[in-house]
Structure formats: C-alpha cells, structure tokens
Design an enzyme around this catalytic site. Structure first.
Site, short mmCIF file in Angstrom:
data_model
loop_
_atom_site.label_atom_id
_atom_site.label_comp_id
_atom_site.label_asym_id
_atom_site.label_seq_id
_atom_site.Cartn_x
_atom_site.Cartn_y
_atom_site.Cartn_z
N LYS A 1 1.38 3.93 6.99
CA LYS A 1 1.21 2.99 5.89
C LYS A 1 -0.27 2.66 5.79
CE LYS A 1 4.31 0.20 4.73
NZ LYS A 1 5.18 -0.77 4.09
N ASP B 1 9.58 -11.28 4.56
CA ASP B 1 9.72 -10.42 3.39
C ASP B 1 10.93 -9.52 3.52
OD1 ASP B 1 9.04 -9.57 0.88
OD2 ASP B 1 7.41 -8.25 1.52
N GLY C 1 0.82 -1.20 0.00
CA GLY C 1 0.00 0.00 0.00
C GLY C 1 0.86 1.25 0.00
N VAL D 1 2.53 4.78 1.53
CA VAL D 1 3.10 5.26 2.78
C VAL D 1 3.14 6.79 2.75
CG1 VAL D 1 5.02 5.12 4.38
CG2 VAL D 1 4.59 3.24 2.81
#
Ligand SMILES: *[C@@H]1O[C@H](CO)[C@@H](O)[C@H](O)[C@H]1NC(C)=O
Ligand SMILES: *[C@@H]1O[C@H](CO)[C@@H](O)[C@H](O)[C@H]1NC(C)=O
Ligand SMILES: *[C@@H]1O[C@H](CO)[C@@H](O)[C@H](O)[C@H]1NC(C)=O
Ligand SMILES: *[C@@H]1O[C@H](CO)[C@@H](O)[C@H](O)[C@H]1NC(C)=O
Ligand SMILES: *[C@@H]1O[C@H](CO)[C@@H](O)[C@H](O)[C@H]1NC(C)=O
Length: 680
Positions: A379, A478, A362, A364
C-alpha cells in the site's frame, strides 16, 4: 480592637501575598535572560542561543541547573502542614550523534543545590552509589532515561520514571502519550526532536500526573503516569527545583528549551512560538551521501587514480540515487522496516498492471518480495503531513506484531520522502465490497448466507482482539466492507487498522480531524471527534446491514427513502417490513429468522447513543447464539414531547427491549436531546 482587626488582617494578607507570590511561579521561554535566576553546576551552561544545555556529549560528565531561590513546599495552613501542589512544564531535547547516546535527565526537587554524592552515567547527576536509596536524601525526581540499566530495574532504554530518594524508580512507563484515552503512541526520547513534559502534583489528593508528548502535540488529556504518592516524607519546608543530567560511556547533549513552574495552580503555558532556536538535530544524511563524504576526505590526500575512482563511484551512486532513501535515526529502531529498493523491485516499479486497487489511503499494488518470493500487497500512501509520521510509524510497527486469524498481517513498512509504504499479506479473494457489489462481474462468487454469517463472525472476532485482547486497546476507526479482505477459503480479515490515525495528525494538531467513511461514522464522532470502541461497533453494525442487504450504506441512485441504508432498515423495522431489506440473492435461504436476528443486531449496534451499544464481545455472543436478543426489541426516539415516529426521524434513537431499556440503558431519559446536539 474593632479598628485594629482589619489592619491586622491586611498585614496577614500582605505576609501571605509576600510569601506566596515571591518566586514560586515562573516561566522561561528560552534562558537568555535567566542567568541570574538559575544556579548552574558541572557542565551545564546557557548557550548563546538561550538554550539551557545540561550536558554536551562529552563522556562521563554531569551537570545541573536549579532555580536560585528555594521554594516553600510545605505550607502551614491553620496549624496544619500541607504538601504544596505544584505544576511544571518544560521542553527537553536530547541530541545524539551516532546510534546510541546516554544517559538522560531528571526534573528534580531537592533540599540543597549542591547534590553531594551525585554521580555520572546511570545516576543522572542526581544521586550516586553512596547515597542512592537513603531516605535522608529527601529527593524527588522524574527521570527521562534513555539507557536501560538492569541494576536499577529499568524497564527499557526509553522510559519515564518517578524516583523517590533513589534512581530505582518507584514506577515507570515506556515513553508514549495517549492520543485518545485508550490508544497509546510510543515515541523515542532520543529522537532529536523537542519533547514537552508536564508534571502536575495535587498535594491534597496526593496524585502525581506525568504527561509527555512530542513537541507541538497539545497536552494529551490522559497522563502517561498517574501515581498516588504522598510527598510529605520527601519534602522539607523549602526545596530547590531544577534539572540534572549526566552522560556515561554513552553520551548525548541534553537541552531544556523552556520551563514553566508554579505552586499556584497550573503552570503557565509555554509559548511554543517563542522558543529559542532548536539545537541541531542529528544529521539525516543518506547512507550513500555519507559514503561520498568519507571518500571525499580520502581523495584530498590521494592521487588522481583515487579521484578517478571517486568519479566513477559518484556516477554509480548518482544512478542509484533514484532508489536511495533518507533514513532518519529513529526509523532504525522500529522493526519490520523494508528497503525501498526491494519494494520497488517487488512491484515492478509500481507498475500499473500490478495495481490491485485504490482507496482513500492510496494505491495498493501486488508484489513479490525478492528474497522470500512471498506475494504481498504493497500500500503506497502519499502523505503530505510531516507531523505525526514518526508517532504513526511507531504505532504501525507495534501493530505489526499483532497476530490474529482475522486481522491482515502487516509484513513491514518503509518510508521514503513523503511516501509511506505498508506491506501486507496478500489476500487472494480481494475485498468484501467487491464480492458483494460487483454484480456485473459474472465470474464473481455469490456469497450465500452461511458464508456471509461466517464473514461477520470473523470480522467481529478480529475486532474483539483489537478492542480487548491485544496488549493495548486499539480502535480500528474505519470498519467498512472495503477493509474486510477475504482469503482463499473466504476467511475474512480486517485490514487498515490504525491507518486513520495518520490523517488525524494531519496539518494543524489543534484541530481534530474526523476520520472515517461516510455512512459508517457514528453520530457522536461529529461532536466528540474521538473514535472509540463504541464508534467501531456502530461501523460494524452498518457493515452487518450491508452484508445482509447486499447494498452500500449510501446509495445515491436509490429512492429518497432508501438512500441511507441504516435509516431505510430502521424505518422498515418500525413498519414491520424488515424482510423486505434482505438481499434478494439470499432471501430464499431457509433460515429467514436467523437473517432477521442478524439485521436486528445490526440496528442494536447502530443506536445513536454510544453507551447503549453492545460491546463486540456481546455482539459475538449474539452472532454465535450463546446469547439471545430480547424478543420485544422496540425503537424509541429520545424526544419526550411527541410520540409520532415519522416526525421524530432527526432525533437520536434507541433500539432495545423497552422495559429492559429503562433499567439497563442509563442514558435513556438522562441524556436530553439538547445536550446531545449541543456537543458533549
Ligand atoms: C496549634 O498548634 C499549637 C502547637 O502545636 C497548639 O498549642 C495549638 O493548640 C494549635 N491550635 C489549634 C487551633 O489547633
Ligand atoms: C544515609 O545518609 C545519612 C546522612 O548522610 C548517613 O548518616 C547514613 O549513614 C546513611 N544511611 C545509609 C544506610 O547509608
Ligand atoms: C519507592 O521505592 C523505594 C525503593 O526503591 C522504597 O524504599 C520506597 O518505600 C518507595 N516509596 C513509595 C512511596 O512507594
Ligand atoms: C491527574 O490525572 C487524572 C486523570 O486524567 C485527573 O483526573 C486528575 O485531575 C489529574 N491530577 C492532576 C493534579 O493533574
Ligand atoms: C506567543 O508569542 C507570539 C510571538 O511573540 C505572540 O504573537 C503570541 O501572541 C504569543 N501567544 C500567546 C498565547 O501568548
């Protein structure tokens, strides 16, 4: 004699059959048809929708429901008495109106349906002050307790416990489930949503497993509680199984939606699509709307003047409705919740000029919190998946307590409709990938080798904290250069930990989503689907190569041999040209041997076989020089048939000291190529 033997055996078989298949195995998908098979007492009833309602929310009541026929729990087999194994699964739902309810329910195995001495409130309708703790009770129960009672040594106001003759649990755990064998997701009994529980007891190995998860999450592979306990002293030959519940000053309605029980192996699965209609969840009306309702009641007895006020209030509320948020009860229980209004103001209404960047999760935005004037990064994640949002927020808010100099600090969160807003500390130097790859931007700092090495050390130490040093083990899932953020002194901080979880819960809970970023994902993820500490080490290895080589893991414009960074570095190492891959901007710096060592470490982290990758702790030792990489590192492929490297490329590879590898890498030689590709 010979003729009679088979007949005798047949009779034995019949009696066995009769004894064992009578009533020890049953499944109720809803309780409409169960009235004559259950014995109810106290306030317990079966509703017209087919719910087994153990208590309503009247204060200080109790109720219980037992399967009418006794169940043989001690079995005699060739003169030896054995405790029966049993397995049960049920769906419970606790509905609380208001902020806090009580007290909980138990799954109980008891010698008599009468329960003499059972009391309300903390005693959960099971035992009472006169008999709690008495070994002549012969009571086994698993309690689902949502009130903390200090006298009973409760660990908190939301736990599952094993009770033997006493409500002082012999062991207990905060309500949670393992989404992977190493990561635990806490949730609330009193969430209002159905919850499934599984209790399995192995009478031979004397292991009791208790697993609990929000409705529709498939049975987690790791139980919340695994407890070694011999139930022989508790069980009589025949016992009754069922549920008890009570309320006290705090009161909730306690329901069972479905129940399956067996002493013949695993209890039958409850068919989730055949459950009775759920009891009403607690109203999730907005704060503003509840005001309107209250004012509405007043207005019915008030004058026109009041109505006029009401209208103006309504207009005012309507104008504010754009910023209003729906706060579900459970949300209040997690710390660090921020108001949407404040975040809206902080980011100037999520204005484009405040946009810091956009990523897979998404946008920020930069923002200034109104009260503290602190600069933060907000975020904004648009998430269509309702599933998992609550577990995710439980996890996020628990991660919010983490503090480490190499982890981006979570300041708070906010949920609004489908949007999730996460508020992090602001990192003035942006992300590592921007610094490494935005070559056009002349104002950018060019990182020298020393700075790069420090960044890698910092990231590794943040990762070590996640993997080993925090109160529970967290897999990042991640790791990549865009998730490494740099402070004003170029101190690196790892961001976005745990975020990938949100996407794993997405849509159908039965399919596993692999979450990660192309180029950073360990090969085993595609067949296990399970992120582990070792798959994090793989991603870290790719990050190492990225930092040393100054290029992205996948570079589509590069020549065919060089598209995939890892393969390129690996092939250059095989051909003895490792120096070639080093970023030209640092290649001239003095200590090329150190740079090469770090590159090799990157390859060691990226080996195809998860078990042979080093732990982050070892990686840190190599980076700090307290441990030396072996001198004779060599690349081997796991195909015994051919020795040609070129033709071996698609096969899994190891990179180690070859002699040492045969001793210390157990997978080498035992893991066959076939089994790797067949999906472990
Ligand atoms: C079974 O138990 C009975 C009574 O305890 C005993 O007399 C008999 O010897 C036992 N049989 C075996 C095979 O152990
Ligand atoms: C335990 O229960 C038994 C039977 O009800 C009773 O006789 C005995 O006194 C109790 N023991 C204690 C310590 O309360
Ligand atoms: C369970 O706890 C009770 C005390 O509450 C204790 O007396 C009993 O021995 C414990 N049982 C086991 C099997 O640990
Ligand atoms: C209990 O859980 C452990 C660990 O997952 C598992 O090995 C064991 O088979 C389970 N036992 C039962 C009775 O479910
Ligand atoms: C569950 O119930 C539904 C509706 O009755 C039925 O279609 C489905 O086949 C059942 N599933 C299982 C696994 O029994």
């Amino acid at each position: 004699m010979f003729l009679r033997a088979p007949v005798f055996q047949f009779i034995l078989f019949l009696s066995y059959f009769w004894h064992h298949c009578s009533s020890e195995d049953f499944l109720f998908n809803g309780f409409k048809q169960a009235t004559d098979q259950l014995s109810l007492a106290g306030y317990t009833k079966i509703t017209k929708d087919g719910l087994l309602q153990l208590t309503d929310d009247t204060p200080s009541i109790l109720g219980h429901a037992f399967f009418s026929s006794p169940i043989p729990m001690i079995k005699t087999n060739k003169n030896v008495s054995e405790v029966a194994s049993f397995s049960t699964s049920f769906i419970l739902d606790i509905i609380t109106v208001g902020n806090a309810g009580g007290h909980g329910l138990t799954f109980a195995i008891v010698p008599s349906k009468e329960l003499p001495g059972a009391d309300v409130a903390t005693f959960l309708g099971l035992l009472g002050p006169t008999n709690d703790g008495n070994i002549s009770n012969h009571v086994f129960a698993v309690e689902f307790d949502h009130v903390m009672t200090i006298l009973l040594n409760d660990i908190n106001g939301n736990h599952v416990g094993v009770d033997l003759n006493s409500l002082k649990s012999n062991t207990s755990q905060e309500v949670a489930y393992y989404s992977t064998p190493t990561s635990k997701v806490a949730f609330q009994l009193e969430s209002g949503q159905p919850i499934q529980a599984w209790i399995d007891y192995d009478g031979i190995n004397k292991m009791l497993n208790i697993t609990i998860a929000p409705f529709q999450i498939p049975k987690p592979s790791r139980p919340l509680i695994s407890y070694h306990v011999d139930l022989a002293p508790i069980f009589k030959n025949e016992m009754y199984v069922g549920f008890t519940s009570s309320t006290g000053k705090l009161a909730s309605s306690h329901y069972i939606l479905a129940w399956s029980f067996s002493t013949q192996g695993l209890a039958q699965a409850i068919n989730l699509s055949r459950l009775p209609k759920f009891p009403h969840p607690p109203s999730t009306i907005t704060a503003s709307r509840s005001k309107v309702i209250k004012i509405g009641i007043l207005s019915s007895v008030a004058t026109l003047a009041v109505i006029a006020i009401l209208i103006s209030v309504s207009i005012y509320l309507w104008q504010r409705a754009k910023l209003a948020e729906t706060i579900e009860d459970w949300e209040r229980e997690h710390p660090h919740r921020l108001r949407y209004k404040d975040l809206h103001r902080a980011t100037k209404g999520f204005k484009e000029t405040e946009l810091l960047g956009s990523g897979g999760f998404g946008h920020v935005y930069k923002g200034v919190l109104p009260k503290s004037k602190e600069i933060v990064a907000v975020k904004k994640i648009s998430n269509n998946a309702k599933q998992g949002m609550r577990e995710f927020i439980a996890e996020i808010s628990s991660l919010g307590r983490m503090r480490h100099r190499n982890l981006v600090e979570l300041r708070g969160w906010c949920k609004r409709n489908q949007d999730l807003l996460l508020v992090y500390e602001f990192m003035p130097n942006g992300s590592l990938d921007a610094l490494l790859f935005n070559r056009n931007n002349k104002t950018r700092i060019i990182l020298n080798w020393e700075q790069r090495l420090n960044i890698l050390k910092g990231v590794a130490s943040g990762l070590l904290y996640l993997h080993e040093d925090w109160e529970k083990h967290v897999v990042h899932r991640d790791i990549k250069s865009s998730n490494v953020l740099l402070g004003s002194d170029l101190n690196p901080k790892l961001g976005d930990f745990g975020l990938a979880r949100l996407y794993e819960h997405d849509t159908n809970p039965h399919t596993t989503h692999i979450v990660g970023t192309l180029g950073y994902m360990a090969p085993e993820l595609s067949y296990t689907g399970q992120a582990t500490a070792s798959s994090d080490v793989f991603s870290f290895g790719v990050l190492v190569l990225e930092v040393v080589c100054g290029r992205r893991p996948i570079e589509n414009n590069a020549s065919t041999d060089e598209v995939n960074l890892l393969e390129w570095v690996r092939d250059c190492e095989v051909q003895g040209h490792l120096v070639k891959v080093i970023d030209a901007r640092i290649a001239k710096e003095c200590d090329v041997r150190e740079i090469e060592m770090v590159l090799k470490l990157g390859l060691v982290c990226c080996q195809s076989i998860a078990e042979v990758r080093p732990s982050v702790r070892q990686v840190i030792q190599y980076l700090n020089g307290t441990e030396q990489l072996p001198d004779d590192l060599k690349l081997v492929y796991l195909n015994p048939d051919s020795m040609s490297f070129a033709s071996q490329k698609p096969f899994p590879w190891l990179y180690g000291s070859v002699d040492a590898s045969r001793k210390s890498f157990p997978s080498y030689g035992t893991v066959s190529v076939g089994s790797l590709q067949g999906g472990r």
